[in-house]
Design a protein around this motif. Structure first.
Motif, PDB file in Angstrom:
ATOM      1  N   LEU B  48       0.825  -1.218   0.000  1.00  0.00           N
ATOM      2  CA  LEU B  48       0.000   0.000   0.000  1.00  0.00           C
ATOM      3  C   LEU B  48       0.857   1.266   0.000  1.00  0.00           C
ATOM      4  N   ALA B  49       1.957   1.208   0.765  1.00  0.00           N
ATOM      5  CA  ALA B  49       2.787   2.413   0.901  1.00  0.00           C
ATOM      6  C   ALA B  49       3.600   2.708  -0.353  1.00  0.00           C
ATOM      7  N   ASN B  50       3.827   1.694  -1.173  1.00  0.00           N
ATOM      8  CA  ASN B  50       4.700   1.897  -2.338  1.00  0.00           C
ATOM      9  C   ASN B  50       3.952   2.084  -3.659  1.00  0.00           C
ATOM     10  N   ILE B  51       2.637   2.088  -3.596  1.00  0.00           N
ATOM     11  CA  ILE B  51       1.866   2.412  -4.795  1.00  0.00           C
ATOM     12  C   ILE B  51       2.031   3.911  -5.049  1.00  0.00           C
ATOM     13  N   PRO B  52       2.433   4.308  -6.256  1.00  0.00           N
ATOM     14  CA  PRO B  52       2.625   5.741  -6.507  1.00  0.00           C
ATOM     15  C   PRO B  52       1.357   6.541  -6.192  1.00  0.00           C
ATOM     16  N   PHE B  53       1.524   7.641  -5.504  1.00  0.00           N
ATOM     17  CA  PHE B  53       0.427   8.551  -5.097  1.00  0.00           C
ATOM     18  C   PHE B  53      -0.616   7.839  -4.224  1.00  0.00           C
ATOM     19  N   SER B  54      -0.182   6.797  -3.523  1.00  0.00           N
ATOM     20  CA  SER B  54      -1.125   6.011  -2.718  1.00  0.00           C
ATOM     21  C   SER B  54      -1.867   6.889  -1.725  1.00  0.00           C
ATOM     22  N   ALA B  55      -3.173   6.764  -1.721  1.00  0.00           N
ATOM     23  CA  ALA B  55      -3.987   7.524  -0.763  1.00  0.00           C
ATOM     24  C   ALA B  55      -3.947   6.885   0.621  1.00  0.00           C
ATOM     25  N   ALA B  56      -3.267   5.734   0.714  1.00  0.00           N
ATOM     26  CA  ALA B  56      -3.183   5.073   2.021  1.00  0.00           C
ATOM     27  C   ALA B  56      -2.210   5.785   2.944  1.00  0.00           C
ATOM     28  N   ILE B  57      -1.268   6.534   2.348  1.00  0.00           N
ATOM     29  CA  ILE B  57      -0.311   7.289   3.178  1.00  0.00           C
ATOM     30  C   ILE B  57      -0.397   8.767   2.811  1.00  0.00           C
ATOM     31  N   ASP B  58       0.179   9.610   3.644  1.00  0.00           N
ATOM     32  CA  ASP B  58       0.140  11.057   3.400  1.00  0.00           C
ATOM     33  C   ASP B  58       0.710  11.392   2.019  1.00  0.00           C
ATOM     34  N   GLN B  59       0.051  12.293   1.313  1.00  0.00           N
ATOM     35  CA  GLN B  59       0.562  12.745   0.007  1.00  0.00           C
ATOM     36  C   GLN B  59       0.517  14.267  -0.026  1.00  0.00           C
ATOM     37  N   MET B  60       1.470  14.840  -0.699  1.00  0.00           N
ATOM     38  CA  MET B  60       1.510  16.287  -0.859  1.00  0.00           C
ATOM     39  C   MET B  60       0.806  16.623  -2.172  1.00  0.00           C
ATOM     40  N   THR B  61      -0.310  17.325  -2.093  1.00  0.00           N
ATOM     41  CA  THR B  61      -0.990  17.728  -3.333  1.00  0.00           C
ATOM     42  C   THR B  61      -1.288  19.223  -3.266  1.00  0.00           C
ATOM     43  N   GLY B  62      -0.805  19.918  -4.282  1.00  0.00           N
ATOM     44  CA  GLY B  62      -1.028  21.363  -4.350  1.00  0.00           C
ATOM     45  C   GLY B  62      -0.516  22.096  -3.128  1.00  0.00           C
ATOM     46  N   GLY B  63       0.644  21.650  -2.632  1.00  0.00           N
ATOM     47  CA  GLY B  63       1.253  22.308  -1.466  1.00  0.00           C
ATOM     48  C   GLY B  63       0.579  21.959  -0.149  1.00  0.00           C
ATOM     49  N   GLN B  64      -0.411  21.085  -0.207  1.00  0.00           N
ATOM     50  CA  GLN B  64      -1.102  20.702   1.026  1.00  0.00           C
ATOM     51  C   GLN B  64      -0.977  19.198   1.259  1.00  0.00           C
ATOM     52  N   VAL B  65      -0.892  18.824   2.527  1.00  0.00           N
ATOM     53  CA  VAL B  65      -0.772  17.399   2.845  1.00  0.00           C
ATOM     54  C   VAL B  65      -2.165  16.780   2.944  1.00  0.00           C
ATOM     55  N   THR B  66      -2.367  15.747   2.139  1.00  0.00           N
ATOM     56  CA  THR B  66      -3.614  14.986   2.263  1.00  0.00           C
ATOM     57  C   THR B  66      -3.307  13.778   3.137  1.00  0.00           C
ATOM     58  N   GLU B  67      -3.974  13.706   4.272  1.00  0.00           N
ATOM     59  CA  GLU B  67      -3.665  12.631   5.228  1.00  0.00           C
ATOM     60  C   GLU B  67      -4.104  11.266   4.701  1.00  0.00           C
ATOM     61  N   GLY B  68      -3.224  10.298   4.857  1.00  0.00           N
ATOM     62  CA  GLY B  68      -3.563   8.923   4.501  1.00  0.00           C
ATOM     63  C   GLY B  68      -3.827   8.137   5.778  1.00  0.00           C
ATOM     64  N   PRO B  69      -4.708   7.151   5.738  1.00  0.00           N
ATOM     65  CA  PRO B  69      -5.061   6.432   6.964  1.00  0.00           C
ATOM     66  C   PRO B  69      -3.881   5.720   7.636  1.00  0.00           C
ATOM     67  N   LEU B  70      -2.951   5.183   6.828  1.00  0.00           N
ATOM     68  CA  LEU B  70      -1.844   4.463   7.451  1.00  0.00           C
ATOM     69  C   LEU B  70      -0.868   5.426   8.131  1.00  0.00           C
ATOM     70  N   SER B  71      -0.673   6.599   7.528  1.00  0.00           N
ATOM     71  CA  SER B  71       0.178   7.602   8.172  1.00  0.00           C
ATOM     72  C   SER B  71      -0.482   8.090   9.460  1.00  0.00           C
ATOM     73  N   LEU B  72      -1.808   8.216   9.398  1.00  0.00           N
ATOM     74  CA  LEU B  72      -2.555   8.643  10.578  1.00  0.00           C
ATOM     75  C   LEU B  72      -2.420   7.597  11.695  1.00  0.00           C
ATOM     76  N   LEU B  73      -2.547   6.328  11.298  1.00  0.00           N
ATOM     77  CA  LEU B  73      -2.384   5.251  12.285  1.00  0.00           C
ATOM     78  C   LEU B  73      -0.980   5.277  12.875  1.00  0.00           C
ATOM     79  N   PHE B  74       0.010   5.600  12.042  1.00  0.00           N
ATOM     80  CA  PHE B  74       1.390   5.661  12.528  1.00  0.00           C
ATOM     81  C   PHE B  74       1.508   6.742  13.608  1.00  0.00           C
ATOM     82  N   ARG B  75       0.965   7.918  13.291  1.00  0.00           N
ATOM     83  CA  ARG B  75       1.075   9.019  14.258  1.00  0.00           C
ATOM     84  C   ARG B  75       0.306   8.709  15.540  1.00  0.00           C
TER      85      ARG B  75
END
Lengths: 46, 373
Positions: B48-75
């Motif tokens: 899940l983490a290595n799929i390009p632009f995976s929504a499962a982890i945090d992604q930077m889009t348009g200068g803003q961080v879109t939170e991904g559930p796995l990154s959220l679980l990590f935090r």
């Protein structure tokens, strides 16, 4: 390795010696605690 | 159309390699049954983490961080150390300390077999790692996944992926790692040595007071260890109290299962190509193996030294059970004893030393936190 890394190695040795001694002290202490615990609260039949 | 194919066209060689590694973890879990409860979710998390632009982890889009559930679980669960601590409640509820309480001296083996942590820490420092990284790598030698994760999350979260993979893989490989080390350090006669078993019963009061007293002692002396030992002992208290069977069963089953799923998939998600595909990952894997070898050798050598002073000698293999890989290590030693002499029954001694190793690894982790911080 540079001087900074040697300092890390030195600190590591220090921590390792203290850590290992600490683990033995704790486990020795716990062993004593168990021995006392078994004496104070022995198993009674029934 | 181009946008739809952006994931496919953006895949890098590193991400491709990570899919292979993730597949290997899943294969090991399913085909070889190596720690499947952890390696399976970890492998899937890595995909899940290595799929390009995976929504499962945090992604930077348009200068803003879109939170991904796995990154959220990590935090929420790993950076706060919540997940490993919850796992400790489950482990505590699963462990029966009676074989240890029947022979308290076995706790000393649980101390000796932690030597791998500290020797490996030295190796890591010599290998160019920082002090906190070296401590995190050394804790692989605790042979105890949650302790490794707990310490690494605090000291070197960027190394969490390789450290967890090493810890859980080598725990699963204990039946392969320990026998050659033990055989190199013992004679067949030593391995065949029988140990008398006097299974005197332990009172319920003693079993209830033990986890409370241990928590108080460890917590008062090393407050940094209070979380680790406290959660483990709380789980054990639930088990031994005898009045909260529902909670004890909940900890052993529902809590353990749920947190294991979340822990595994979240750690897997830290295995991004950029973090994982580095020379240091190979170094960590190598040093993790060394840690298990040092632990085993340390336990056996300590038992042999102890025998110089004991009237009733112990089988030196029992020392190797002081590593925390429970109950795998106990089974391995029992089997080796039977290989040397089919009449040799070491299981209860081995289990006692093995649960002692569980306490030893937690204490070693707590001490490291205190000493390195």
């Amino acid at each position: 390795m540079d001087g900074e890394q040697w300092e890390i190695v030195r600190q590591t040795i220090d921590i390792s010696l203290n850590g290992m001694a600490g683990v033995f002290i704790f486990m020795g202490l716990f062993t004593g605690v168990i021995v006392v615990l078994l004496k104070v609260f022995p198993h009674r039949e029934g | 159309m181009q946008e739809l194919l952006s994931g496919l066209t953006s895949i890098s060689a590193g991400q491709g390699a990570m899919f292979v590694i993730a597949g290997l973890l899943i294969w090991l879990a399913i085909a070889k049954e190596y720690e499947p409860t952890l390696l399976l979710p970890m492998g899937f998390g890595a995909i899940l983490a290595n799929i390009p632009f995976s929504a499962a982890i945090d992604q930077m889009t348009g200068g803003q961080v879109t939170e991904g559930p796995l990154s959220l679980l990590f935090r929420m669960g790993i950076a706060t150390e919540l997940f490993p601590l919850l796992i400790f409640i489950a482990i505590g509820a699963m462990i029966d300390f009676t074989p240890l309480l029947q022979q308290p001296i076995l706790l000393l083996f649980g101390a000796a077999a932690q030597v791998g942590i500290f020797l490996t820490m030295g190796l890591a420092a010599l290998g160019g790692f920082s002090l906190k990284e070296a401590a995190s790598i050394g804790v692989i030698g605790a042979a105890d996944g949650p302790t490794s994760i707990y310490v690494a999350a605090k000291f070197a979260p960027h190394l969490l992926g390789p450290i967890s993979v090493a810890a859980y893989s080598y725990m699963a490989l204990v039946p392969i790692i320990q026998p050659p080390v033990i055989k190199a350090l013992t004679t067949r006669r030593e391995r065949a040595r029988k140990m008398e078993l006097h299974p005197h019963p332990v009172s319920r009061k003693a079993r209830i007071i033990f986890p409370i007293l241990l928590t108080l002692l460890a917590g008062l002396l090393v407050p940094m260890a209070a979380g680790l030992i406290g959660f483990l002992m709380f789980g054990n208290l639930l088990r031994e109290a005898g009045v909260v069977e529902r909670l004890a069963k909940g900890a052993q089953n529902e809590l353990a299962n749920l947190v294991t799923i979340l822990l595994g998939i979240t750690i897997g998600a830290t295995m991004t190509a950029a973090e994982f595909l580095q020379t240091k990952t190979l170094l960590i894997m190598g040093m993790g193996l060394a840690a298990f070898v040092f632990d085993t050798a340390g336990g056996v050598i300590f038992a042999k030294v102890l025998n110089l002073f004991l009237v009733r000698k112990v089988n030196p293999m029992i020392g190797a059970c002081g590593i925390s890989a429970f109950p795998m290590s106990a089974r391995v030693i029992h089997k080796l004893g039977q290989e040397a002499d089919p009449q040799n029954i070491l299981l209860m001694h081995a289990v006692g030393a093995n649960v002692g190793g569980q306490i030893g690894s937690v204490i070693a982790g707590g001490l490291l936190l205190a000493l390195v911080s």
